[in-house]
Design an enzyme around this catalytic site. Structure first.
Site, PDB file in Angstrom:
ATOM      1  N   ASP A 118       0.862  -1.181   0.000  1.00  0.00           N
ATOM      2  CA  ASP A 118       0.000   0.000   0.000  1.00  0.00           C
ATOM      3  C   ASP A 118       0.898   1.230   0.000  1.00  0.00           C
ATOM      4  O   ASP A 118       1.999   1.202   0.563  1.00  0.00           O
ATOM      5  CB  ASP A 118      -0.910   0.006   1.223  1.00  0.00           C
ATOM      6  CG  ASP A 118      -2.025  -1.021   1.130  1.00  0.00           C
ATOM      7  OD1 ASP A 118      -2.461  -1.330   0.014  1.00  0.00           O
ATOM      8  OD2 ASP A 118      -2.468  -1.506   2.182  1.00  0.00           O
ATOM      9  N   ASP A 140      -6.998  -1.419  -4.555  1.00  0.00           N
ATOM     10  CA  ASP A 140      -8.062  -1.057  -3.620  1.00  0.00           C
ATOM     11  C   ASP A 140      -9.041  -0.070  -4.256  1.00  0.00           C
ATOM     12  O   ASP A 140     -10.259  -0.175  -4.070  1.00  0.00           O
ATOM     13  CB  ASP A 140      -7.465  -0.447  -2.351  1.00  0.00           C
ATOM     14  CG  ASP A 140      -6.552  -1.399  -1.607  1.00  0.00           C
ATOM     15  OD1 ASP A 140      -6.749  -2.625  -1.712  1.00  0.00           O
ATOM     16  OD2 ASP A 140      -5.622  -0.916  -0.922  1.00  0.00           O
TER      17      ASP A 140
END
Length: 164
Positions: A118, A140
């Site tokens: 991330d 995401d």
């Protein structure tokens, strides 16, 4: 292009864009060495290794937990692919393709790194306090966009034809 073709293309584009962004940030930009990179007053690039699922839930670093998460994701991708193959509307099929591509992208991270890469962090400062959103990635974003499109279709889309 058929709805299935559009959904498949959405999955492939999502997967490639997600993996390319992560590879570039890790290996070319070297985000790990740079630390937090301020892009705008409200957006930073920061490397975070997510060993859990969405929004960092179910944080487990044991190998058994990681394998269980991979198995659940694999089953979900198969179920979504079956749904996508049976879908007749372009919106639903593309939405499912976005979700599948995002799930595969994060799954590849888990296989290669043992965690999901991330890197995007939105934040706001109010009264001297900083409020952060969860750190996320392009996979995401695709998953959230796909779910939003499915919700839109379920509430506002063209109603399904009724059987006689």
């Amino acid at each position: 292009m058929t709805p299935l073709g559009a959904g498949t293309l959405a999955a492939i584009v999502t997967l490639v864009a997600d993996q390319a962004s992560k590879l570039w940030l890790l290996n070319v930009f070297d985000l790990a060495r740079r630390g937090v990179v301020r892009v705008t007053p409200f957006f930073d690039l920061v490397l975070a290794w997510n060993i859990g699922i969405s929004f960092g839930w179910l944080q487990h670093d044991s190998q058994a937990a990681q394998l269980a998460l991979m198995a659940v994701k694999a089953l979900a991708v198969v179920a979504l692919a079956i749904w996508m193959a049976r879908s007749h509307t372009r919106l639903v099929t593309v939405a499912l393709g976005l979700i599948i591509g995002g799930a595969l992208g994060n799954g590849i991270d888990r296989l290669i790194h043992g965690a999901v890469v991330d890197f995007a962090l939105f934040h706001i400062e109010i009264g001297g306090n900083t409020y952060n959103w969860y750190v996320f990635n392009l996979a995401d974003v695709a998953i959230v966009a796909g779910v939003a499109a499915l919700l839109y279709d379920s509430f506002l889309g063209v109603p399904a034809a009724k059987a006689p």
